[in-house]
Design a protein around this motif. Structure first.
Motif, PDB file in Angstrom:
ATOM      1  N   UNK A   1       1.201  -1.245  -0.228  1.00 36.66           N
ATOM      2  CA  UNK A   1      -0.225  -0.058   0.473  1.00 36.66           C
ATOM      3  C   UNK A   1       0.439   1.110   0.061  1.00 36.66           C
ATOM      4  N   UNK A   2       2.596   0.950   0.041  1.00 35.46           N
ATOM      5  CA  UNK A   2       3.179   2.502   0.413  1.00 35.46           C
ATOM      6  C   UNK A   2       3.276   2.975   1.239  1.00 35.46           C
ATOM      7  N   UNK A   3       3.363   2.200   2.511  1.00 34.67           N
ATOM      8  CA  UNK A   3       3.035   2.568   4.156  1.00 34.67           C
ATOM      9  C   UNK A   3       4.921   3.393   3.993  1.00 34.67           C
ATOM     10  N   UNK A   4       5.026   4.423   4.723  1.00 38.06           N
ATOM     11  CA  UNK A   4       6.717   4.190   5.238  1.00 38.06           C
ATOM     12  C   UNK A   4       6.961   3.541   6.441  1.00 38.06           C
ATOM     13  N   UNK A   5       7.958   2.503   7.205  1.00 37.11           N
ATOM     14  CA  UNK A   5       8.372   2.065   7.709  1.00 37.11           C
ATOM     15  C   UNK A   5       7.791   2.761   9.576  1.00 37.11           C
ATOM     16  N   UNK A   6       7.581   3.661   9.486  1.00 36.73           N
ATOM     17  CA  UNK A   6       6.672   4.304  10.891  1.00 36.73           C
ATOM     18  C   UNK A   6       5.498   4.336  10.762  1.00 36.73           C
ATOM     19  N   UNK A   7       5.206   4.365   9.873  1.00 35.16           N
ATOM     20  CA  UNK A   7       3.501   4.192   9.197  1.00 35.16           C
ATOM     21  C   UNK A   7       2.921   3.060   9.878  1.00 35.16           C
ATOM     22  N   UNK A   8       4.317   1.695   9.498  1.00 35.48           N
ATOM     23  CA  UNK A   8       3.594  -0.105   9.502  1.00 35.48           C
ATOM     24  C   UNK A   8       3.846   0.328  10.824  1.00 35.48           C
ATOM     25  N   UNK A   9       5.059   0.307  11.528  1.00 29.41           N
ATOM     26  CA  UNK A   9       5.006   0.559  12.621  1.00 29.41           C
ATOM     27  C   UNK A   9       3.602   0.594  13.418  1.00 29.41           C
ATOM     28  N   UNK A  10       3.317   2.107  13.790  1.00 33.50           N
ATOM     29  CA  UNK A  10       2.323   2.516  14.174  1.00 33.50           C
ATOM     30  C   UNK A  10       1.450   1.301  13.757  1.00 33.50           C
ATOM     31  N   UNK A  11       0.866   1.546  13.181  1.00 36.62           N
ATOM     32  CA  UNK A  11      -0.519   0.786  12.866  1.00 36.62           C
ATOM     33  C   UNK A  11      -0.587  -0.282  13.065  1.00 36.62           C
ATOM     34  N   UNK A  12       0.325  -1.535  13.040  1.00 35.66           N
ATOM     35  CA  UNK A  12       0.915  -2.481  13.359  1.00 35.66           C
ATOM     36  C   UNK A  12       0.701  -2.681  14.892  1.00 35.66           C
ATOM     37  N   UNK A  13       1.372  -2.008  15.607  1.00 31.42           N
ATOM     38  CA  UNK A  13       2.315  -1.855  16.855  1.00 31.42           C
ATOM     39  C   UNK A  13       3.437  -2.688  17.258  1.00 31.42           C
ATOM     40  N   UNK A  14       4.366  -2.327  16.223  1.00 33.55           N
ATOM     41  CA  UNK A  14       4.909  -3.290  16.524  1.00 33.55           C
ATOM     42  C   UNK A  14       6.737  -1.249  16.534  1.00 33.55           C
ATOM     43  N   UNK A  15       7.343  -2.260  16.610  1.00 33.09           N
ATOM     44  CA  UNK A  15       8.776  -1.030  16.707  1.00 33.09           C
ATOM     45  C   UNK A  15       9.101  -0.712  15.297  1.00 33.09           C
ATOM     46  N   UNK A  16       9.667   0.269  14.907  1.00 33.69           N
ATOM     47  CA  UNK A  16      10.458   0.195  13.755  1.00 33.69           C
ATOM     48  C   UNK A  16      11.236  -0.834  13.429  1.00 33.69           C
ATOM     49  N   UNK A  17      12.219  -1.401  14.281  1.00 29.54           N
ATOM     50  CA  UNK A  17      12.854  -2.242  13.834  1.00 29.54           C
ATOM     51  C   UNK A  17      12.370  -3.829  13.687  1.00 29.54           C
ATOM     52  N   UNK A  18      11.265  -3.745  14.372  1.00 30.91           N
ATOM     53  CA  UNK A  18      10.602  -4.442  13.820  1.00 30.91           C
ATOM     54  C   UNK A  18      10.142  -5.059  12.507  1.00 30.91           C
ATOM     55  N   UNK A  19       9.844  -3.960  11.918  1.00 31.76           N
ATOM     56  CA  UNK A  19       9.206  -3.725  10.818  1.00 31.76           C
ATOM     57  C   UNK A  19      10.295  -3.972   9.611  1.00 31.76           C
ATOM     58  N   UNK A  20      11.539  -3.313  10.262  1.00 37.09           N
ATOM     59  CA  UNK A  20      12.844  -3.296   9.354  1.00 37.09           C
ATOM     60  C   UNK A  20      13.394  -4.663   9.285  1.00 37.09           C
ATOM     61  N   UNK A  21      12.714  -5.466  10.089  1.00 32.76           N
ATOM     62  CA  UNK A  21      13.452  -7.759  10.780  1.00 32.76           C
ATOM     63  C   UNK A  21      12.236  -8.292   9.546  1.00 32.76           C
ATOM     64  N   UNK A  22      11.524  -7.370   9.675  1.00 25.30           N
ATOM     65  CA  UNK A  22      10.472  -8.839   9.129  1.00 25.30           C
ATOM     66  C   UNK A  22      10.491  -8.179   7.317  1.00 25.30           C
TER      67      UNK A  22
END
Length: 154
Positions: free
Chosen positions: A24-45
């Motif tokens: 959907x084009x979401x940047x990492x900070x937005x993904x982290x916020x929406x999914x309740x994760x840290x940015x580091x977790x998003x980057x890892x995924x």
């Protein structure tokens, strides 16, 4: 009988959730916020998705997971734009090439003109980013069943 693992069978639930936001084009900070994760977790995924799909960039990772049918494309709110042949070629190059050099070569453009051409294509389609454009293109079925995954055009 040996079991064959495809990315669909080895991506975790969280990786699939991240992939859905990615397309959907979401940047990492937005993904982290929406999914309740840290940015580091998003980057890892995203890193793991990249390793499994052999795609190094956000836009080729998006194309890879969409082309493999791992996640559905984002909802499109407007009809597909009527793209010229040159724009269609640039769109396909974007989906499969990971560098500006590769994108330019695949689209038959000069390296000096590929970025302005991409900015024009983003504006014409209403996409927020190259990754978002790949997601929209799949939603409009502009990339079809090309069978091309990310990772080429390095």
């Amino acid at each position: 009988m040996t079991e064959t693992h495809t990315p669909a069978s080895v991506l975790s639930t969280d990786e699939l959730r991240v992939a859905q936001q990615l397309v959907a084009g979401a940047p990492n900070p937005a993904i982290a916020q929406k999914l309740g994760m840290s940015e580091a977790e998003v980057t890892g995924h995203l890193d793991r998705i990249g390793k499994l799909t052999w795609a190094r960039t956000r836009h080729t990772r998006a194309h890879s997971v969409l082309a493999a049918g791992l996640v559905p494309p984002p909802l499109v709110r407007a009809p597909a734009p009527d793209l010229s042949e040159a724009e269609q070629l640039l769109l396909l190059a974007l989906a499969v090439c990971e560098t500006w050099e590769g994108t330019a070569a695949a689209a038959g453009l000069d390296l000096r003109t590929v970025k302005p051409a991409m900015r024009a294509l983003l504006a014409r389609t209403g996409a927020d980013s190259r990754t978002h454009l790949v997601g929209l293109a799949h939603g409009w079925n502009l990339l079809g069943d090309s069978g091309l995954g990310g990772g080429s055009g390095r």
